[in-house]
Every structure is written in C-alpha cells, then in structure tokens.
Design a protein around this motif. Structure first.
Motif, mmCIF file in Angstrom:
data_model
loop_
_atom_site.group_PDB
_atom_site.id
_atom_site.type_symbol
_atom_site.label_atom_id
_atom_site.label_comp_id
_atom_site.label_asym_id
_atom_site.label_seq_id
_atom_site.Cartn_x
_atom_site.Cartn_y
_atom_site.Cartn_z
ATOM 1 N N GLY A 223 8.197 -1.573 1.661
ATOM 2 C CA GLY A 223 7.935 -0.300 0.993
ATOM 3 C C GLY A 223 9.121 0.640 1.144
ATOM 4 N N ARG A 224 9.158 1.647 0.274
ATOM 5 C CA ARG A 224 10.273 2.601 0.266
ATOM 6 C C ARG A 224 9.891 3.906 0.947
ATOM 7 N NH1 ARG A 224 10.481 1.210 -5.354
ATOM 8 N NH2 ARG A 224 9.293 3.098 -5.705
ATOM 9 N N SER B 60 16.041 3.300 2.778
ATOM 10 C CA SER B 60 15.088 2.306 3.278
ATOM 11 C C SER B 60 15.665 0.898 3.270
ATOM 12 C CB SER B 60 13.816 2.329 2.432
ATOM 13 O OG SER B 60 13.195 3.592 2.484
ATOM 14 N N GLY B 61 16.387 0.561 2.185
ATOM 15 C CA GLY B 61 16.874 -0.805 2.030
ATOM 16 C C GLY B 61 18.368 -0.937 2.226
ATOM 17 N N VAL C 93 11.070 11.733 5.626
ATOM 18 C CA VAL C 93 11.040 11.215 6.992
ATOM 19 C C VAL C 93 9.696 10.529 7.243
ATOM 20 C CG1 VAL C 93 12.555 13.069 7.794
ATOM 21 C CG2 VAL C 93 10.090 13.346 8.011
ATOM 22 N N GLY C 94 9.615 9.852 8.398
ATOM 23 C CA GLY C 94 8.326 9.317 8.798
ATOM 24 C C GLY C 94 8.279 7.806 8.867
ATOM 25 N N LEU C 95 7.068 7.276 8.794
ATOM 26 C CA LEU C 95 6.781 5.879 9.081
ATOM 27 C C LEU C 95 7.356 4.929 8.023
ATOM 28 C CD1 LEU C 95 5.336 3.852 10.929
ATOM 29 C CD2 LEU C 95 3.227 4.312 9.653
ATOM 30 N N LEU C 96 8.220 4.036 8.489
ATOM 31 C CA LEU C 96 8.784 2.984 7.648
ATOM 32 C C LEU C 96 8.568 1.662 8.374
ATOM 33 C CD1 LEU C 96 10.499 2.231 5.098
ATOM 34 C CD2 LEU C 96 12.517 2.418 6.572
ATOM 35 N N VAL C 97 8.113 0.663 7.633
ATOM 36 C CA VAL C 97 7.852 -0.662 8.211
ATOM 37 C C VAL C 97 8.966 -1.613 7.801
ATOM 38 C CG1 VAL C 97 6.270 -2.629 8.273
ATOM 39 C CG2 VAL C 97 5.361 -0.304 8.171
ATOM 40 N N LEU C 98 9.562 -2.277 8.789
ATOM 41 C CA LEU C 98 10.552 -3.327 8.552
ATOM 42 C C LEU C 98 9.978 -4.615 9.123
ATOM 43 C CD1 LEU C 98 13.648 -1.304 9.812
ATOM 44 C CD2 LEU C 98 13.112 -1.768 7.431
#
Length: 238
Positions: free
Chosen positions: A108-109, A67-68, A115-120
C-alpha cells in the motif's frame, strides 16, 4: 494457488520453478498449467519453511520519504529499516538480518507528505490481503483540515465525504468520516486511490494541513515513534 490462499502469484511461480508443487502427486514444472477443480494441489515442506522466514515490518513513515522506489531525490521508506532505527520497545524475538531487505515491498501507499503506519513485507499473502483487488481491510487516518469557505463545513458536505463523491469517473466506496475535534477529521476507507483523502477534501472546500495513518485493519500504529520500525508480531493479524 493464489486463489487458495497458499501464496502470492509471484511465490507460486518461484515454487513451481523449484519443483515444490504437485498436482495429484505429480511434480508440475510448467508455469500456467491448467488444474481441474477436482484435482489436488500440494506443496513441499520447503515452501512453507521458506515462507515462514519472510518478515512483515511496520514503520511510522515520516514526511519526505516515499513508500516505494526512490524518486526525485527522495529516499524510500525501506532506507529507514536498519538496526539503529528499530523501536526499543519492539516485543518481537525476530533478529534483524540484511537478507530481510530483499523483496521487502510496501503493501500500500502513503504519500510523501503524509505520516504514519506503512507496511513493508516479504510475504505475498500479506500483500494480497492488504492491496489485492478484493481486499476488505479498512484503513483509518487522522486528518487535520482547514475550511476555505469561511465558517464550518456544512453537514451536507460531511455526508458527501461519507458517500456520494466521484473520482476518476467512478463513485467512491462508502467511507466513515467523523469530526474528532474542531479541526481534525477521522477517515476510514476501504480503498486507496492516489491522494484520495486530499482530493476528497478539495471537493468540499477543505485544505489538508496534516495526514496520519493510524490503523490498517486490526493493526494500529500505537506508540511507534516517527521514523522507527518494528516487526509484525505472530499474534497480530490485519
């Protein structure tokens, strides 16, 4: 300023340094200046204009991306944010520009094997809303599991998943955990401890086979394909 919802703490520091913040009409230039509740805090129009340019991006993160920051040879999800990976059905009129990658951080991690929804986002207000101490935004996951003790998960253990488990010396907040079908559970959480769902499942004898985040607040993953991204639309709110 952060408590008033004007911006994030980091943005407040930047605005103060640029002379964009006034208290009772006087420019404040010193970080950490005390403000009395009766005093009025205002910001210059340039601050709002700069903030409006900041983008929030939704990505369907594949397995194998962190994620990061890059770690152990694995690429960060932000590496997927390039024109050729933009979802063809993105309805946003926003045009991609490399400057949008500056200060684009995950709100968020999502584990490397999930898999799935990640917000940047570049917007400190969005980050605070999703990962701040007092966040009330829930997150929904579809979790494929295998019960390792034979038969079916007892109802008492399903109730424990909903409320009653402890982690890192503290009780977990109530969750909503229901069966979707014979081998898939839906988890809705209001907190996000490291590998929380996998650890919760281990406590009741479940092995996680696959984990996918499908919703953050009112924003859903929908039909966004794996590895593709799109902009958060102006009328979408977490």
């Amino acid at each position: 300023m952060s408590e008033l919802g004007l911006c994030s703490r980091r943005e407040a520091d930047e605005w103060i340094a640029k002379g964009w913040v006034r208290v009772d009409g006087k420019v404040v230039s010193e970080l950490g200046t005390k403000v009395h509740p009766s005093q009025r805090v205002t910001v210059e129009r340039q601050a709002a204009a700069e903030q409006s340019k900041r983008v929030t991006i939704l990505i369907n993160k594949p397995v194998g991306f962190v994620s990061g920051q890059a770690e152990d040879g694995y690429k960060p999800a932000v590496a997927l944010i390039k024109p050729e990976n933009r979802w063809e059905e993105d309805r946003s009129t926003e045009r991609f520009h490399p400057t949008q990658l500056r200060s684009l951080v995950p709100a968020g991690r999502l584990d490397i094997d999930s898999v799935g929804l990640l917000v940047l986002t570049q917007d400190g207000r969005v980050a605070k809303k999703l990962i701040g101490e007092n966040t009330d935004v829930d997150k929904e996951y579809l979790v494929r599991v295998q019960y390792l003790k034979g038969g079916k998960l007892p109802e008492a253990d399903l109730r424990k998943l909903n409320h009653g488990l402890w982690m890192d010396g503290k009780p977990l907040l109530p969750a909503k955990v229901v069966w979707q079908n014979d081998d898939q559970l839906s988890f809705t959480l209001r907190e996000g401890k490291k590998r929380q769902i996998r650890r919760m499942c281990e406590m009741v004898g479940l092995k996680v086979i696959g984990l996918k985040r499908v919703r953050i607040g009112k924003v859903r993953l929908g039909n966004l394909p794996e590895g593709k991204w799109r902009y958060l639309l102006p009328d979408e709110h977490f």
